[in-house]
Scaffold this motif. Structure first.
Motif, PDB file in Angstrom:
ATOM      1  N   TRP A   1      12.683  -1.645   0.625  1.00  0.00           N
ATOM      2  CA  TRP A   1      11.423  -1.824  -0.101  1.00  0.00           C
ATOM      3  C   TRP A   1      11.675  -1.749  -1.614  1.00  0.00           C
ATOM      4  CZ3 TRP A   1       6.601   1.867   0.618  1.00  0.00           C
ATOM      5  CH2 TRP A   1       5.502   1.324  -0.052  1.00  0.00           C
ATOM      6  N   VAL A   2      12.455  -0.761  -2.029  1.00  0.00           N
ATOM      7  CA  VAL A   2      12.745  -0.591  -3.455  1.00  0.00           C
ATOM      8  C   VAL A   2      13.458  -1.819  -4.016  1.00  0.00           C
ATOM      9  CG1 VAL A   2      14.010   0.789  -5.152  1.00  0.00           C
ATOM     10  CG2 VAL A   2      12.808   1.935  -3.267  1.00  0.00           C
TER      11      VAL A   2
ATOM     12  N   MET B   1       7.151   8.861  -4.732  1.00  0.00           N
ATOM     13  CA  MET B   1       6.172   9.064  -3.654  1.00  0.00           C
ATOM     14  C   MET B   1       6.869   9.265  -2.310  1.00  0.00           C
ATOM     15  SD  MET B   1       2.956   6.589  -4.714  1.00  0.00           S
ATOM     16  CE  MET B   1       3.902   5.099  -5.021  1.00  0.00           C
ATOM     17  N   MET B   2       7.911   8.502  -2.048  1.00  0.00           N
ATOM     18  CA  MET B   2       8.670   8.700  -0.811  1.00  0.00           C
ATOM     19  C   MET B   2       9.259  10.107  -0.742  1.00  0.00           C
ATOM     20  SD  MET B   2      10.747   5.083  -0.626  1.00  0.00           S
ATOM     21  CE  MET B   2       9.917   3.498  -0.557  1.00  0.00           C
ATOM     22  N   ALA B   3       9.599  10.665  -1.903  1.00  0.00           N
ATOM     23  CA  ALA B   3      10.201  12.001  -1.945  1.00  0.00           C
ATOM     24  C   ALA B   3       9.165  13.118  -1.842  1.00  0.00           C
ATOM     25  CB  ALA B   3      11.007  12.169  -3.225  1.00  0.00           C
TER      26      ALA B   3
ATOM     27  N   VAL C   1      -0.371   2.390 -10.570  1.00  0.00           N
ATOM     28  CA  VAL C   1      -1.483   2.519  -9.615  1.00  0.00           C
ATOM     29  C   VAL C   1      -1.364   1.488  -8.492  1.00  0.00           C
ATOM     30  CG1 VAL C   1      -3.036   3.553 -11.315  1.00  0.00           C
ATOM     31  CG2 VAL C   1      -3.098   1.080 -10.939  1.00  0.00           C
ATOM     32  N   ARG C   2      -0.746   0.351  -8.767  1.00  0.00           N
ATOM     33  CA  ARG C   2      -0.547  -0.608  -7.675  1.00  0.00           C
ATOM     34  C   ARG C   2       0.567  -0.151  -6.740  1.00  0.00           C
ATOM     35  NH1 ARG C   2      -2.258  -6.602  -9.973  1.00  0.00           N
ATOM     36  NH2 ARG C   2      -4.367  -5.927 -10.557  1.00  0.00           N
ATOM     37  N   ALA C   3       1.527   0.575  -7.269  1.00  0.00           N
ATOM     38  CA  ALA C   3       2.512   1.207  -6.376  1.00  0.00           C
ATOM     39  C   ALA C   3       1.829   2.248  -5.506  1.00  0.00           C
ATOM     40  CB  ALA C   3       3.630   1.839  -7.202  1.00  0.00           C
ATOM     41  N   ILE C   4       0.903   3.007  -6.096  1.00  0.00           N
ATOM     42  CA  ILE C   4       0.127   3.992  -5.325  1.00  0.00           C
ATOM     43  C   ILE C   4      -0.672   3.291  -4.228  1.00  0.00           C
ATOM     44  CG2 ILE C   4      -1.883   5.531  -5.470  1.00  0.00           C
ATOM     45  CD1 ILE C   4      -0.810   6.427  -8.224  1.00  0.00           C
ATOM     46  N   ARG C   5      -1.307   2.179  -4.579  1.00  0.00           N
ATOM     47  CA  ARG C   5      -2.096   1.436  -3.596  1.00  0.00           C
ATOM     48  C   ARG C   5      -1.215   0.892  -2.474  1.00  0.00           C
ATOM     49  NH1 ARG C   5      -5.510  -3.288  -6.145  1.00  0.00           N
ATOM     50  NH2 ARG C   5      -3.512  -4.368  -6.092  1.00  0.00           N
ATOM     51  N   ASP C   6      -0.065   0.337  -2.830  1.00  0.00           N
ATOM     52  CA  ASP C   6       0.845  -0.186  -1.811  1.00  0.00           C
ATOM     53  C   ASP C   6       1.345   0.931  -0.909  1.00  0.00           C
ATOM     54  OD1 ASP C   6       0.486  -2.669  -2.901  1.00  0.00           O
ATOM     55  OD2 ASP C   6       2.413  -2.728  -3.952  1.00  0.00           O
ATOM     56  N   TYR C   7       1.646   2.080  -1.484  1.00  0.00           N
ATOM     57  CA  TYR C   7       2.121   3.225  -0.695  1.00  0.00           C
ATOM     58  C   TYR C   7       1.016   3.700   0.258  1.00  0.00           C
ATOM     59  CZ  TYR C   7       4.406   7.698   0.311  1.00  0.00           C
ATOM     60  OH  TYR C   7       5.002   8.774   0.941  1.00  0.00           O
TER      61      TYR C   7
ATOM     62  N   TRP D   1      -1.464   1.834   1.472  1.00  0.00           N
ATOM     63  CA  TRP D   1      -1.626   0.835   2.533  1.00  0.00           C
ATOM     64  C   TRP D   1      -0.531   0.985   3.595  1.00  0.00           C
ATOM     65  CZ3 TRP D   1      -2.669  -4.105  -0.913  1.00  0.00           C
ATOM     66  CH2 TRP D   1      -4.013  -4.082  -1.347  1.00  0.00           C
ATOM     67  N   ARG D   2       0.662   1.341   3.197  1.00  0.00           N
ATOM     68  CA  ARG D   2       1.765   1.431   4.146  1.00  0.00           C
ATOM     69  C   ARG D   2       1.778   2.761   4.903  1.00  0.00           C
ATOM     70  NH1 ARG D   2       7.896  -0.721   3.439  1.00  0.00           N
ATOM     71  NH2 ARG D   2       6.652  -2.558   2.896  1.00  0.00           N
ATOM     72  N   THR D   3       1.385   3.857   4.248  1.00  0.00           N
ATOM     73  CA  THR D   3       1.539   5.189   4.853  1.00  0.00           C
ATOM     74  C   THR D   3       0.228   5.882   5.184  1.00  0.00           C
ATOM     75  OG1 THR D   3       1.534   6.382   2.740  1.00  0.00           O
ATOM     76  CG2 THR D   3       3.661   5.496   3.517  1.00  0.00           C
ATOM     77  N   GLY D   4      -0.879   5.438   4.571  1.00  0.00           N
ATOM     78  CA  GLY D   4      -2.146   6.131   4.745  1.00  0.00           C
ATOM     79  C   GLY D   4      -2.271   7.376   3.892  1.00  0.00           C
TER      80      GLY D   4
END
Length: 324
Positions: free
Chosen positions: A14-15, A216-218, A243-249, A251-254
């Motif tokens: 993903w990264v 965020m993954m950490a 904030v779009r990284a936050i949104r994508d995270y 959507w993927r993880t809840g």
């Protein structure tokens, strides 16, 4: 505070796939900044919301127990009570989200907030946030950075603002960065962890997005733009990427991760733009201190001046709005 981010395994695929459309980000940032802001009563309400999302900060070499005490009193009473009564907002919950101090001043903040009756060990009314991990550069030895986190927790901090070692991000050593942040997350225990990316020193918006994902993954509960000590701090293009990284995270993880811009945010007008950005990009859930903070040392003064003007029709003299 919101529930913790448990983190996830590091997804280097993903990264590595991250690509940021720089011109599109700049266009969107310009669009957000050109929005007409709310007026009159609505503006007053939004400014009070900004106050509750503020980390009232002092990170100076001349910090003393007395200056921290004044800061904590202002955190509990950020707006003059007569002004709040005039707009029918005499709400005991109009307090700042946190005070933010160096680890050496945590015990001073604990005492001041306890004396004021608005702090418990895990911080509900006004949290105590301590910067750590070699703030602001993040270049001290790892064992020293971990010890600093543990010391701040032991002294009573309810939130820890860690700073990443930008060398790891600039070198593309994402696994090492992930492992370091995981260790800081463990050292925080039950305390919430806000991870400062130092975006002004990351070199590109693509690196900003990648560092946001890795943080965020950490297990970061918040991601934060800056220390406030870099030459470039919180900017709207950087904020959009984060904030779009936050949104994508999400959507993927809840999992909902918070966002904190910091550094150079000084005017009430700017605070309204930041709130608009959060509402448009992430929605109303992120318009709370559980998921949004503004790191600021001088912003509160301008917000209080705007509230004063809204109530009286004139701008306050310096002596009308003392620090505490």
């Amino acid at each position: 505070m919101s529930s913790r981010n448990p983190g996830s395994s590091l997804d280097l695929g993903w990264v590595s796939r991250v690509a940021v459309n720089h011109p599109a980000v700049l266009r969107r940032a310009e669009q957000i900044q050109s929005r007409r802001t709310v007026k009159k009563d609505w503006q007053a309400a939004w400014l009070l919301r900004a106050v509750t999302c503020m980390d009232l900060t002092t990170l100076s070499g001349d910090d003393t127990p007395a200056s921290v005490h004044r800061l904590c009193l202002k955190a509990k009473h950020p707006i003059r009570e007569d002004l709040l009564r005039s707009i029918k907002m005499e709400d005991p919950d109009v307090v700042t989200g946190a005070v933010c101090v160096y680890p050496a001043r945590v015990t001073d903040a604990v005492k001041a907030l306890k004396d004021a009756g608005c702090h418990i060990p895990v911080g509900i009314r006004v949290s105590i946030s301590a910067v750590a991990t070699g703030f602001p550069a993040g270049q001290t030895p790892l064992k020293t950075r971990l010890a600093e986190v543990r010391a701040a927790v032991d002294d009573g901090a309810s939130e820890i603002d860690i700073v990443i070692n930008r060398t790891l991000a600039l070198s593309g050593r994402w696994r090492e960065l992930y492992e370091e942040i995981r260790m800081f997350r463990e050292a925080c225990g039950e305390r919430h962890m806000k991870t400062i990316l130092g975006t002004g020193e990351l070199g590109s918006l693509t690196n900003v997005y990648k560092a946001s994902l890795v943080a965020m993954m950490a297990g970061s509960d918040f991601i934060k733009t800056s220390t406030g000590k870099e030459s470039v701090n919180a900017t709207f293009p950087v904020a959009l990427v984060m904030v779009r990284a936050i949104r994508d995270y999400y959507w993927r993880t809840g999992v909902k991760v918070g966002f904190k811009p910091a550094g150079g945010i000084r005017s009430a007008k700017e605070a309204l733009v930041w709130l608009s950005l959060m509402k448009e990009e992430l929605g109303d859930d992120w318009l709370t201190p559980q998921l949004f903070r503004i790191g600021a040392s001088t912003l509160l003064g301008d917000i209080e001046r705007q509230i004063y003007h809204h109530v009286t029709g004139r701008y306050a003299a310096h002596h009308d709005l003392p620090m505490a």
